[in-house]
Design a protein around this motif. Structure first.
Motif, mmCIF file in Angstrom:
data_model
loop_
_atom_site.group_PDB
_atom_site.id
_atom_site.type_symbol
_atom_site.label_atom_id
_atom_site.label_comp_id
_atom_site.label_asym_id
_atom_site.label_seq_id
_atom_site.Cartn_x
_atom_site.Cartn_y
_atom_site.Cartn_z
ATOM 1 N N ILE A 106 -19.790 101.442 33.109
ATOM 2 C CA ILE A 106 -19.061 101.548 31.846
ATOM 3 C C ILE A 106 -19.767 102.588 30.965
ATOM 4 C CG2 ILE A 106 -18.200 100.311 29.837
ATOM 5 C CD1 ILE A 106 -17.021 99.427 32.517
ATOM 6 N N PHE B 217 -19.723 104.522 27.316
ATOM 7 C CA PHE B 217 -19.339 104.884 25.951
ATOM 8 C C PHE B 217 -20.634 104.893 25.124
ATOM 9 C CE2 PHE B 217 -19.064 100.282 26.108
ATOM 10 C CZ PHE B 217 -19.665 99.875 24.918
ATOM 11 N N TYR C 205 -18.083 100.458 20.817
ATOM 12 C CA TYR C 205 -16.898 100.308 21.670
ATOM 13 C C TYR C 205 -15.663 100.840 20.950
ATOM 14 C CZ TYR C 205 -13.514 98.177 24.831
ATOM 15 O OH TYR C 205 -12.503 97.967 25.710
ATOM 16 N N PRO D 202 -7.274 103.920 22.116
ATOM 17 C CA PRO D 202 -8.344 103.761 23.118
ATOM 18 C C PRO D 202 -7.795 103.868 24.531
ATOM 19 C CG PRO D 202 -7.745 101.640 22.193
ATOM 20 C CD PRO D 202 -6.976 102.670 21.411
ATOM 21 N N GLU D 203 -8.590 104.401 25.443
ATOM 22 C CA GLU D 203 -8.177 104.518 26.837
ATOM 23 C C GLU D 203 -9.386 104.366 27.747
ATOM 24 O OE1 GLU D 203 -6.584 108.244 27.998
ATOM 25 O OE2 GLU D 203 -8.394 109.389 27.497
ATOM 26 N N GLN D 204 -9.072 104.043 29.036
ATOM 27 C CA GLN D 204 -10.102 103.963 30.074
ATOM 28 C C GLN D 204 -9.888 105.136 31.026
ATOM 29 O OE1 GLN D 204 -10.097 100.153 31.977
ATOM 30 N NE2 GLN D 204 -10.149 99.007 30.045
ATOM 31 N N TYR E 21 -14.880 104.682 28.476
ATOM 32 C CA TYR E 21 -14.106 104.098 27.374
ATOM 33 C C TYR E 21 -14.162 105.096 26.214
ATOM 34 C CZ TYR E 21 -13.866 99.599 29.732
ATOM 35 O OH TYR E 21 -13.593 98.586 30.625
#
Length: 856
Positions: free
Chosen positions: A581, A583, A649, A728-730, A741
């Motif tokens: 992950i 960010f 986040y 927001p996007e992945q 993220y």
């Protein structure tokens, strides 16, 4: 017109070969040497391969072709023939089985020749004394049917002849699938499974051991060709490939062995499936021994899987490790003792026992000895117990079962009750005058169990219950070749076929304990997939690494599988693991450092603002528009703090507001700088006599500039958020193995318009300040603004390529760094010099000093 058939009938009688007075009209008689007979009320005919070879003679067509000369007595096949005699004697000895009926037999040696098979069939149909087509001139015995033959090619010829009159035929070794065709062979049965069943089993055997590259070898008869076609189909269906397919040419004395040996030697296939009789394969194996072709695993069809002919010591180097489909073995109670008690003086109906005695004891009968012979004489008193002969209860059991099938059919025919019979009006057949098709009905429906619990019946195609033994060829403790049962292959209820093998019991070539490999290409490890080679079979391939984002978790994978969006392949690409992950989090060192820098930096404008408030009456603070300076310091405070919106986040609210907040506070900041620059220029020019700019020297102009420039940015941000708001996007595509993220800006065009507008304001401020840099220092901030805007523009011009090339958290970090750097550029270049004078050079913070400085 009634006289015509009568005349024809009379003529037929007149020329009948049964008429002694018209012997000249009979067909020429053929030699029927090599047969045995025993009289009885009902005769069972049989053909056996007593001799396994014959002398090849070329027909010149200038004289009568010579009769076939048989040679090489077959001990195994002789045992099978004796099983027939044993069964007949056993049945005749039981008065309750067929009361008042004595079974007899007629046995004919086919000697591997199709011509002999046809000759023997006609001989038995003609009464067993001479061949007379379509006639039986010796009706004192009733022929029930024929058992035979051992080879499919000969059984087919016999079945075509016997099927014309619906004489039942039961073969004990013919396995060709074509014999299951009831339209072509309506009266054929067998006590051995069809090759169709064996072919499926051979393919399963190949798959069981993981072999994908095999060679095929077959005799050029119907048995071999039909069998090899079925095996090839099943092997390909199972996913294996055929490296080569060669024929053993029975019409050649050398069986094409030199060519076959060269093909096997040149091939990389380590497994060879052979569908052949042992006497044909023997010549090939001897040639392989001559050419030293070893290291192959031989897969045997049932025709040679238990052959004693091939169990010769000289072939051990080639055949040890062989795995074969053998005819299912069972028990024949009393037969081993019966066979070991044989004597040439007690068995008068056996025409072959003298030759068997010579072969078994390596002797010659006195009346056959020549003066120069090296053989000792046979006495007949030799003991069978002294022979180390293996009693094979495989083919013999099939023969024994075939005899009992005829016997049970006859018993059921005898036990038929008038009125409940299977024929017209419930009638029954007469045992003394039944027709072949009468007995054929009972053969079709026979279902019995032998005294040794062997169940015998035939399906609609004349085939028995299908079961094979899997045997392995190995050396015994005495150094002799033996076949050991290591498993079985059978058909269970519902047609499902079951292969059971004890792998640990197998002896492989060279004493290996692991299953030898036979592949065209090496196995592809996990993380790779097979790539087909043009023009090559599917088993020949290259190995290619799986594509990015794909895995293969088994060897020889045909395709790689895509990982889910939340996972990514590990380094070996054999399993999917959770993605990293990514960010800019507060927990990361980079995120924590920037958050700390942002908060601590935001205190600097507040500190400067407090200094300005305290020293607001001093000339240096008031000289450059005190209210604009305060507003600029507040906007710089917000500029430092707005960078916090980029850390952590990316939630929907944060994504929606962070760029808008950044754009608005920086627009306010640069608008204040621009207003200060314009104020400086206006203030200087307004001091000139007659200047019209005096009326623009108030605070209204600066406020208007700030409001106007900020409102334009506000309009841009409102349109952006209204029509294409950030969200927001992945992102799983930008960086392999990482889920980024981030905030999608919604409209990149709006983002760059917003940023470009800031650049435009900064550029205008820089140009105006640069042009006003030479104004007197007393009223001049132009130099400070020039340096601040130069630094500001340098930061954001450098930011653009860095922003576009960065990935993941570093994209956000670059923007945070640009925000902090550009904010510090404005603070450092505009306010730090003033604070230094206010705090550390109070003597310079006076109107006289400023005015004096301006006068120089």
């Amino acid at each position: 017109m009634q006289w015509v058939p009568i005349t024809l009938y009379t003529i037929a009688i007149a020329v009948s070969p049964c008429s002694e007075s018209e012997r000249g009209c009979s067909l020429s008689s053929l030699s029927t040497d090599g047969h045995a007979r025993r009289p009885g009320d009902i005769i069972i005919g049989a053909t056996f391969l007593i001799h396994v070879n014959r002398i090849q003679s070329k027909a010149l067509f200038t004289s009568q072709p010579p009769e076939l000369q048989c040679q090489a007595f077959g001990l195994d096949y002789y045992q099978s023939m004796r099983a027939l005699l044993f069964a007949v004697e056993e049945i005749n000895a039981n008065p309750r089985f067929l009361p008042n009926i004595t079974l007899g037999f007629q046995i004919f040696d086919t000697c591997t020749a199709v011509r002999r098979a046809a000759q023997g069939t006609l001989w038995m149909l003609s009464g067993g004394q001479e061949i007379t087509s379509n006639y039986n001139c010796f009706p004192e015995s009733h022929l029930a049917g024929i058992i035979g033959d051992s080879a499919s090619v000969r059984a087919i010829i016999m079945a075509q002849i016997l099927g014309l009159s619906r004489y039942p035929q039961i073969s004990y070794l013919a396995t060709s699938p074509i014999l299951s065709n009831r339209d072509l062979f309506p009266s054929f049965f067998r006590t051995i499974p069809s090759d169709e069943f064996q072919a499926i089993g051979l393919a399963q055997l190949v798959s069981h051991f993981g072999w994908t590259w095999v060679g095929l070898l077959a005799v050029d008869t119907d048995y071999g060709q039909f069998g090899i076609q079925l095996v090839k189909q099943e092997i390909v269906k199972a996913g294996a490939c055929v490296a080569f397919s060669e024929d053993i040419v029975t019409g050649k004395p050398n069986r094409n062995a030199p060519h076959i040996a060269q093909v096997i030697k040149a091939s990389t296939a380590k497994v060879v499936i052979v569908i052949s009789a042992d006497y044909d394969l023997l010549i090939v194996q001897e040639e392989l021994l001559t050419q030293n072709v070893t290291g192959r695993i031989w897969i045997a069809s049932e025709a040679w899987a238990t052959s004693t002919l091939l169990s010769d010591k000289k072939l051990q180097a080639i055949l040890v490790g062989t795995i074969g489909f053998a005819i299912h073995g069972g028990l024949i109670s009393g037969f081993p003792e019966y066979f070991k008690s044989l004597s040439p003086f007690d068995h008068l109906y056996d025409a072959f026992i003298r030759e068997f005695w010579e072969q078994a004891f390596s002797c010659k009968w006195l009346d056959d000895l020549a003066d120069n012979t090296t053989f000792r004489g046979c006495t007949g008193n030799e003991k069978m117990e002294s022979l180390k002969m293996k009693i094979d209860i495989r083919i013999t059991l099939n023969v024994y079962s075939a005899v009992y099938a005829f016997a049970w059919a006859l018993k059921n025919l005898i036990d038929c009750k008038p009125g409940t019979g299977p024929f017209k009006s419930g009638s029954c057949a007469n045992i003394s005058s039944f027709h072949p098709w009468h007995l054929l009905h009972y053969i079709k429906n026979v279902h019995f169990e032998t005294k040794d619990k062997n169940v015998i019946f035939f399906d609609a195609k004349g085939n028995p219950p299908a079961i094979y033994d899997i045997v392995n060829w190995r050396l015994s403790a005495t150094g002799a070749m033996e076949q050991v049962v290591i498993g079985s292959y059978s058909s269970v209820a519902g047609g499902e076929k079951t292969l059971t093998i004890n792998n640990s019991a197998i002896t492989w070539i060279y004493g290996e304990t692991q299953v030898p490999l036979s592949k065209c290409s090496r196995s592809c490890p996990v993380g790779f997939m097979k790539v087909a080679l043009p023009g090559k079979p599917s088993c020949c391939y290259d190995c290619a690494r799986c594509h990015q984002g794909e895995i293969s978790n088994q060897t020889d994978a045909v395709v790689c599988h895509q990982c889910s969006p939340e996972t990514w392949p590990n380094l070996q690409q054999d399993q999917c693991i959770p993605r990293v992950i990514d960010f800019l989090a507060y927990e990361d060192l980079l995120g924590l450092s920037m958050a700390t820098m942002s908060v601590s930096s935001s205190a600097v404008p507040l500190g400067i603002l407090s200094i300005f408030i305290v020293y607001q009456t001093t000339p240096i603070v008031r000289a450059n528009n005190y209210s604009l300076s305060c507003l600029l310091l507040l906007s710089l405070f917000l500029c430092f703090l707005c960078s916090l919106g980029f850390i952590g986040y990316p939630q929907p609210e944060k994504c929606l507001l962070r760029q808008v907040a950044f754009g608005m506070v920086f627009a306010l900041c640069i608008s204040c700088v621009l207003a200060k620059t314009i104020t400086v220029v206006i203030a200087f020019n307004a001091t000139k006599p007659g200047s019209r700019l005096r009326k623009w020297t108030g605070v209204k102009v600066s406020k208007s500039v700030v409001m106007f420039c900020t409102c334009i940015q506000f309009s841009i941000c409102v349109l952006w958020v209204s029509f294409s708001p950030p969200f927001p996007e992945q992102d799983t595509k930008t960086q392999p193995g990482v889920i980024i993220y981030s905030c999608n800006e919604g409209s990149p065009f709006a983002f760059w318009i917003m940023l470009g507008y800031l650049g435009l304001l900064a550029s205008i401020s820089f140009i105006v300040a640069f042009l006003a840099r030479r104004l007197p220092d007393s009223f001049n901030e132009a130099k400070l603004i020039t340096f601040s805007m130069l630094a500001f523009l340098s930061v954001w011009v450098s930011f653009i390529p860095a922003y576009l090339s960065a990935r993941g958290m570093y994209t956000v970090a670059m923007e945070v760094f640009a925000i902090l750097s550009s904010s510090w550029a404005v603070v450092g270049c505009i306010f730090v010099p003033k604070c230094f004078i206010v705090l550390f050079r109070p003597n310079m913070n006076s109107r006289e000093h400023l005015m004096g400085k301006g006068q120089r």
